[in-house]
Design an enzyme around this catalytic site. Sequence first.
Site, PDB file in Angstrom:
ATOM      1  N   GLU A  12       0.883  -1.168  -0.098  1.00  0.00           N
ATOM      2  CA  GLU A  12      -0.151   0.061   0.019  1.00  0.00           C
ATOM      3  C   GLU A  12       0.777   1.177  -0.032  1.00  0.00           C
ATOM      4  OE1 GLU A  12      -4.198  -1.786   1.922  1.00  0.00           O
ATOM      5  OE2 GLU A  12      -2.448  -1.134   3.447  1.00  0.00           O
ATOM      6  N   ASP A 196     -11.702  -6.639  -3.458  1.00  0.00           N
ATOM      7  CA  ASP A 196     -12.621  -8.164  -3.123  1.00  0.00           C
ATOM      8  C   ASP A 196     -14.030  -7.694  -2.755  1.00  0.00           C
ATOM      9  OD1 ASP A 196     -10.874  -7.933  -0.428  1.00  0.00           O
ATOM     10  OD2 ASP A 196     -12.894  -8.750  -0.042  1.00  0.00           O
TER      11      ASP A 196
END
Length: 231
Positions: A12, A196
């Site tokens: 990230e 997701d």
Amino acid sequence: MKIAIMGAMPEEIEPLLEYFGDYKSEKVAGNTYYTTKYKDLDLVIAYSKIGKVFASLTAATMIEKFKAKKLLFSGVAGAINPKLNIGDLVVATKLCQHDLDISAFGHPFGYVPEGSVFVESDKELLKISKDVAKDLNIPLQEGIIATGDQFVADEKRKEWISKTFKADALEMEGASVAVVCEALDVPFFILRAISDSADMDAGFNFEEFLESSAKNSAKFIIHMLDILAKK
Ligand code: ADE
């Protein structure tokens, strides 16, 4: 102005470190903090490790030790709102802890005395994000983000979080960062790109899309810095 940018996982923050290229690093309390300059901004960048406890430690360190005056979080999330697809960006208007539960004492889920179920994001940073999305012609969904120390890969749990908190996305750090920032009076902004849908396939999808979605989020943060640098 000193700005903190944090993620939970190396993936990230790597796109940010790659973009800025030249930075110093310092280890504090088990995490590495990267400092650099971008335009007239001083930046401190770090990933916390996964979960609310590590995220709280990193946010507090960025504020107390590195003297960050605003905090931007960049990362990925599981979608609850069916309008959110993999790669889409969602920004938290407010956040809650879906796994905080003293309902046995008659309190609402997500609540403890002297706290609140939701912590609201900084309005000015939200406005900047809307302007960036408009300038870049990128869809940016605003919504409620629910946080818990749990990777959700289960329709029933996801439904419960959706119904209980009206949440649009879920992840594992945002609300704890929000609590720390609110307590220390530092404006914060939590941006997530969907990796997701917190369902049966979440584990596979997360592994497949973590990197590309994390990049989407990081790129957007860099555009926000361009606006913050002009202020
Ligand atoms: N971050 C990204 N996907 C997630 C999920 N399904 N549960 C918790 N955190 C997540």
